[in-house]
Scaffold this motif. Structure first.
Motif, short mmCIF file in Angstrom:
data_model
loop_
_atom_site.label_atom_id
_atom_site.label_comp_id
_atom_site.label_asym_id
_atom_site.label_seq_id
_atom_site.Cartn_x
_atom_site.Cartn_y
_atom_site.Cartn_z
N ARG A 1 28.88 -59.28 -10.78
CA ARG A 1 29.16 -60.69 -10.53
C ARG A 1 29.23 -60.96 -9.03
O ARG A 1 29.59 -60.10 -8.22
CB ARG A 1 30.49 -61.12 -11.16
CG ARG A 1 30.62 -60.91 -12.65
CD ARG A 1 29.55 -61.63 -13.43
NE ARG A 1 28.41 -60.77 -13.68
CZ ARG A 1 27.21 -61.19 -13.99
NH1 ARG A 1 26.94 -62.47 -14.07
NH2 ARG A 1 26.25 -60.33 -14.22
N HIS A 2 28.94 -62.19 -8.64
CA HIS A 2 29.13 -62.66 -7.26
C HIS A 2 30.53 -63.26 -7.16
O HIS A 2 30.91 -64.09 -8.00
CB HIS A 2 28.08 -63.71 -6.90
CG HIS A 2 26.67 -63.23 -7.06
ND1 HIS A 2 26.10 -62.32 -6.21
CD2 HIS A 2 25.74 -63.54 -7.99
CE1 HIS A 2 24.86 -62.09 -6.59
NE2 HIS A 2 24.61 -62.81 -7.67
N VAL A 3 31.28 -62.87 -6.16
CA VAL A 3 32.69 -63.26 -6.06
C VAL A 3 32.95 -63.99 -4.75
O VAL A 3 32.59 -63.51 -3.67
CB VAL A 3 33.63 -62.03 -6.16
CG1 VAL A 3 35.08 -62.46 -5.99
CG2 VAL A 3 33.43 -61.32 -7.50
N ARG A 4 33.58 -65.15 -4.87
CA ARG A 4 34.09 -65.87 -3.71
C ARG A 4 35.59 -66.06 -3.91
O ARG A 4 36.06 -66.28 -5.03
CB ARG A 4 33.42 -67.24 -3.57
CG ARG A 4 33.91 -68.06 -2.36
CD ARG A 4 33.23 -69.41 -2.28
NE ARG A 4 31.79 -69.24 -2.09
CZ ARG A 4 30.87 -70.12 -2.50
NH1 ARG A 4 31.24 -71.21 -3.16
NH2 ARG A 4 29.59 -69.90 -2.27
N VAL A 5 36.33 -65.99 -2.83
CA VAL A 5 37.78 -66.14 -2.88
C VAL A 5 38.20 -67.28 -1.96
O VAL A 5 37.78 -67.32 -0.80
CB VAL A 5 38.49 -64.84 -2.46
CG1 VAL A 5 39.99 -65.06 -2.33
CG2 VAL A 5 38.21 -63.73 -3.46
N MET A 6 38.99 -68.21 -2.48
CA MET A 6 39.68 -69.18 -1.64
C MET A 6 41.11 -68.67 -1.49
O MET A 6 41.87 -68.63 -2.47
CB MET A 6 39.70 -70.58 -2.27
CG MET A 6 40.44 -71.60 -1.41
SD MET A 6 40.96 -73.07 -2.31
CE MET A 6 39.38 -73.80 -2.73
N ALA A 7 41.47 -68.27 -0.27
CA ALA A 7 42.74 -67.60 -0.05
C ALA A 7 43.52 -68.27 1.07
O ALA A 7 42.94 -68.66 2.10
CB ALA A 7 42.53 -66.12 0.27
#
Length: 319
Positions: free
Chosen positions: A49-55
């Motif tokens: 999977r492609h993962v993006r994080v808003m942190a």
């Protein structure tokens, strides 16, 4: 290997999975989004999977190199709308009722097809109160009415909460007191119980909900068994190879200690109530846990990780 990794016929999202992560919160029901999110990111990457994080700023470090990290807060989603670009599935953790609708609008405008919400254990009890006072239930209702396919994950306490500094209060000072003078001081020491799930197991449940359609439109009670306070202390002592002294406190004494450590009264009240209630109704609440369908074990396809497992992985926190 966990079951969701084994099933080649499982429908998967091919776009970006957005994970939202907030700073540790001590209010009741708040899970360690950083620890769970990092476990989840590794699992999603492992299945392509492609993962993006808003942190939030203090949570932007420590992610795998291939994760796209965007600084921002899901509590103020309009300030970081670009994090939703191209997103197909959202792991919504740390949201706030006052702004969750903004986040859902951004997800819907991005054509996200699924939202998996990290809720809390027992939000249905909020129904006894006026809707304007709801927190978790308000977020759940907003997600359900968003027009996006959804799954609610209602976890018990997460073992790693003690490391990140999130709810529950029980055990939260043990690393400090065990390191300093080899002692645990807490109320309901002899009869207290609390339900815990390993963060890795919780992350597997979330991953399964994100990449499969099997749990769409369902509430998953991601609960581990109630563990006695004494058994948790024994696990730590065994891993350390030495005894840990214990002091059984009155409830008000624990309350005073937790207040000094910055815990709000709501989290303290729920912690004390649960320690006593799970001890008094142990057999009934164990059976309730076993009766949940789908169970965590059904989803992950293997036995749950134990508290002994968790302690062995994190024993340096107590040395």
């Amino acid at each position: 290997m966990d079951r969701f990794e084994q099933n080649e016929k499982t429908p998967v999202t091919e776009g970006i999975c957005l994970l939202t992560v907030v700073s540790p919160r001590r209010d009741e029901g708040n899970s360690p989004t950083g620890i769970v999110g990092r476990c989840l990111a590794r699992q999603l990457l492992a299945v392509g999977r492609h993962v993006r994080v808003m942190a939030e700023p203090d949570q932007c470090g420590g992610w795998p190199d291939t994760v796209d990290v965007v600084e921002g807060s899901i509590t103020r989603p309009l300030e970081c709308a670009r994090a939703f670009d191209g997103v197909e599935a959202v792991f919504l953790a740390g949201a706030h009722p006052s702004t969750v609708q903004d986040a859902l609008t951004l997800a819907r405008n991005a054509s996200a097809r699924k939202v998996v919400l990290l809720s809390s254990h027992g939000p249905e009890y909020e129904e006894a109160n006026p809707p304007e006072t709801w927190f978790w239930l308000a977020i759940e209702k907003a997600v359900e009415h968003s027009g996006i396919a959804w799954t609610h994950i209602r976890p018990s306490a997460v073992m790693g909460a003690v490391i990140e500094g999130t709810y529950p209060a029980t055990g939260s000072d043990w690393p400090d007191t065990v390191r300093a003078d080899g002692v645990v001081r807490e109320a309901f020491l002899n009869q207290g119980h609390y339900p815990f799930i390993h963060e890795q197991d919780l992350a597997v449940v979330v991953a399964a909900a994100l990449i499969s359609d099997d749990y769409t439109g369902t509430v998953v009670e991601a609960v581990g068994p109630p563990l006695s306070t004494r058994s948790r202390i024994r696990s730590i002592a065994t891993a350390l190879g030495r005894d840990i002294d214990t002091i059984d406190l009155a409830a008000d004494e624990s309350r005073a200690i937790w207040r000094r450590r910055g815990w709000p009264d709501g989290a303290i009240d729920v912690t004390l109530y649960a320690l006593e209630e799970y001890g008094a109704r142990f057999a009934e609440l164990v059976q309730w846990t076993l009766d949940q369908r789908p169970s965590v074990q059904d989803i992950i396809g293997r036995p749950l990780r134990t508290y002994d497992d968790w302690v062995s992985e994190n024993i340096d926190s107590f040395r």
